[in-house]
Write a protein that holds these residues in place. Structure first.
Motif, PDB file in Angstrom:
ATOM      1  N   PHE A 172     -22.523  13.069 -23.398  1.00  0.00           N
ATOM      2  CA  PHE A 172     -23.515  12.013 -23.648  1.00  0.00           C
ATOM      3  C   PHE A 172     -25.125  12.553 -23.501  1.00  0.00           C
ATOM      4  CE2 PHE A 172     -26.016   7.952 -22.818  1.00  0.00           C
ATOM      5  CZ  PHE A 172     -25.780   7.323 -24.094  1.00  0.00           C
ATOM      6  N   ASP A 226     -15.539  12.954 -20.289  1.00  0.00           N
ATOM      7  CA  ASP A 226     -16.029  11.651 -20.665  1.00  0.00           C
ATOM      8  C   ASP A 226     -17.137  10.992 -19.483  1.00  0.00           C
ATOM      9  OD1 ASP A 226     -16.527   9.691 -22.295  1.00  0.00           O
ATOM     10  OD2 ASP A 226     -14.459   8.769 -22.270  1.00  0.00           O
ATOM     11  N   TYR A 260     -23.383   5.977 -17.790  1.00  0.00           N
ATOM     12  CA  TYR A 260     -23.205   6.928 -18.748  1.00  0.00           C
ATOM     13  C   TYR A 260     -23.514   8.493 -18.395  1.00  0.00           C
ATOM     14  CZ  TYR A 260     -24.162   2.423 -20.560  1.00  0.00           C
ATOM     15  OH  TYR A 260     -24.368   1.044 -20.928  1.00  0.00           O
ATOM     16  N   SER A 273     -22.232  11.095 -29.973  1.00  0.00           N
ATOM     17  CA  SER A 273     -21.374  11.595 -28.993  1.00  0.00           C
ATOM     18  C   SER A 273     -21.283  13.279 -29.158  1.00  0.00           C
ATOM     19  CB  SER A 273     -20.166  10.941 -28.758  1.00  0.00           C
ATOM     20  OG  SER A 273     -19.567  11.444 -27.596  1.00  0.00           O
ATOM     21  N   CYS A 318     -13.479  11.584 -26.273  1.00  0.00           N
ATOM     22  CA  CYS A 318     -14.195  11.022 -25.132  1.00  0.00           C
ATOM     23  C   CYS A 318     -14.691   9.699 -25.333  1.00  0.00           C
ATOM     24  CB  CYS A 318     -15.523  11.581 -24.789  1.00  0.00           C
ATOM     25  SG  CYS A 318     -15.373  13.545 -24.276  1.00  0.00           S
ATOM     26  N   SER A 360     -17.860   7.835 -24.087  1.00  0.00           N
ATOM     27  CA  SER A 360     -18.960   8.166 -24.919  1.00  0.00           C
ATOM     28  C   SER A 360     -19.203   7.938 -26.246  1.00  0.00           C
ATOM     29  CB  SER A 360     -19.336   9.712 -24.461  1.00  0.00           C
ATOM     30  OG  SER A 360     -20.152  10.240 -25.304  1.00  0.00           O
ATOM     31  N   GLU A 361     -17.973   8.077 -26.968  1.00  0.00           N
ATOM     32  CA  GLU A 361     -17.964   7.828 -28.423  1.00  0.00           C
ATOM     33  C   GLU A 361     -18.257   6.276 -28.600  1.00  0.00           C
ATOM     34  OE1 GLU A 361     -14.356   9.332 -30.196  1.00  0.00           O
ATOM     35  OE2 GLU A 361     -14.559  10.813 -28.819  1.00  0.00           O
ATOM     36  N   SER A 364     -22.267   5.560 -27.460  1.00  0.00           N
ATOM     37  CA  SER A 364     -23.226   6.150 -28.280  1.00  0.00           C
ATOM     38  C   SER A 364     -23.439   5.636 -29.489  1.00  0.00           C
ATOM     39  CB  SER A 364     -23.070   7.592 -28.609  1.00  0.00           C
ATOM     40  OG  SER A 364     -21.634   7.781 -29.164  1.00  0.00           O
TER      41      SER A 364
END
Ligand SMILES: *Cc1c(COP(=O)(O)O)cnc(C)c1O
Length: 364
Positions: free
Chosen positions: A79, A99, A105, A309, A322, A325-326, A329
């Motif tokens: 990220f 992650d 984040y 991501s 991850c 993050s996925e 994002s």
């Protein structure tokens, strides 16, 4: 039009005064007097030991990897801006994605240790949106496993953690002074370290590896010019006022947005923030896309930052999942934020966002 950001430009007379000096000296680049003055003033402003002013915030990441002989696996965050991953790939390193924390984040230190192998050499983490990573936890892992820590601190100018500039942490920290950042030199960046030998190495790397006719090492051209240094000298004294103006815009958003239906990232305890970005996280990507459309219809341009991501980049190293993050994002959007943004503009933007999220059935 209201863009996600708007560069601060100093008084033109102030800049042209510096130009007159450049015209008198005819010293345009290569370790000039304005560059040296800016470096000294930045060191003072940030309270850091060594600082090298370079051409941008990407090449300094590459120089950091090169200077510490990092060529294998580097545990990094998915990220961030793509430059973080690109620097690793460009230098032939293998990015291994840990992650992020679901609240702020930043890279999740609890996800790092299980990814360490005999080929791991470093951790490269980003202080996302100018908010500090879990620095002590990362440091402890690095010490235990003998890893270097490089911080992509591109967003952190003017922000501190436990009373020290965030740029002062890690083996190396880098910053970007791109036109869109809190402090800028049009294009530019810097690399910061406490390590004398490393600083000496970076000084040579910045300038082809030689001084006059003495050739010491490989190098690259990362020297910045007197014109960029002049912009920095004009903008640097304004940084506290620029941050104060950002803070004001922040508080307008805070008081107007419907926070029951959007999520905001947490601030790490101990951080004195620089108000670099105003990200909001929606319940779904479809809500985000509706907000983007509604804003664009009013000539307001937010930015999907960070998206995608980085562990999903097609040219990276295969998909390392991850999930946090996925997910984030897809749902995060940075709203316009710059010192001269007016209260009525924030009113308008917040009203548009609130109207879209108000039709959701459940608070998020
Ligand atoms: C802006 C940015 C960079 C790149 O900086 P440049 O000066 O544009 O090369 C790197 N990392 C992050 C997190 C950034 O936001």
């Amino acid at each position: 039009m209201i863009n996600v950001t708007k560069s601060y430009l100093p008084d033109l007379d102030e800049y042209t005064n510096y130009l007159k000096g450049i015209w008198e000296r005819v010293h345009l680049t290569n370790d000039g007097p304005l560059l040296r003055e800016l470096e000294e003033k930045m060191r003072e402003f940030l309270g850091v030991k060594h600082l090298k002013f370079c051409t941008n915030g990407t090449i300094v990441l590459q120089m950091a990897l090169k200077a510490m002989d990092i060529t294998k696996e580097v545990i990094t965050t998915p990220f961030s801006y793509v430059a973080t991953t690109n620097a690793l790939l460009w230098e032939g390193c293998t990015p291994v994605f840990a992650d992020i924390r679901p609240d702020d984040y930043n890279i999740d230190p609890d996800k790092i240790e299980s990814l360490i192998t005999e080929n791991t050499q470093a951790i490269m983490a980003t202080h996302v949106y100018g908010n500090a990573c879990r620095i002590e936890q990362i440091q402890a892992i690095a010490e235990k496993h003998n890893l270097k820590v490089i911080y992509d601190a591109a967003h952190t100018f003017g922000a501190s953690y436990n009373g020290r500039s965030i740029l002062s942490y890690g083996d190396v920290s880098t910053c970007s002074f791109h036109a869109t950042k809190v402090f800028h030199t049009v294009e530019g960046g810097c690399i910061v370290t406490d390590d004398d030998a490393l600083a000496e190495k970076l000084q040579f790397y910045r300038s082809f590896g030689h001084r006059n006719d003495d050739y010491y090492s490989i190098g690259i051209n990362a020297k910045n010019s007197e014109f960029h240094a002049a912009m920095g000298l004009c903008v640097l004294p304004k940084v506290p006022a620029l941050i104060a103006a950002r803070k004001q815009v922040f508080s307008w958003y805070d008081s107007r947005l419907n926070t029951e239906r959007i999520t905001r990232p947490a601030l790490t305890p101990g951080v004195d923030y620089n108000y670099a970005y105003y990200p909001v996280v929606f319940d779904s990507e479809s809500t985000l896309l509706r907000v983007v459309d509604a804003l664009k219809a009013q000539d307001i341009v937010p930015r999907r930052y960070f998206f995608p991501s980085l562990n999903t980049l097609p040219f990276s190293v295969g998909h390392q999942p991850c999930p946090v993050s996925e997910d984030v994002s897809l749902r995060v959007l940075c709203l316009p934020l710059y010192p001269s943004l007016e209260e009525e503009d924030v009113d308008r933007i917040a009203a548009i966002v609130n109207e879209i999220v108000s039709v959701l059935s459940e608070p998020v």
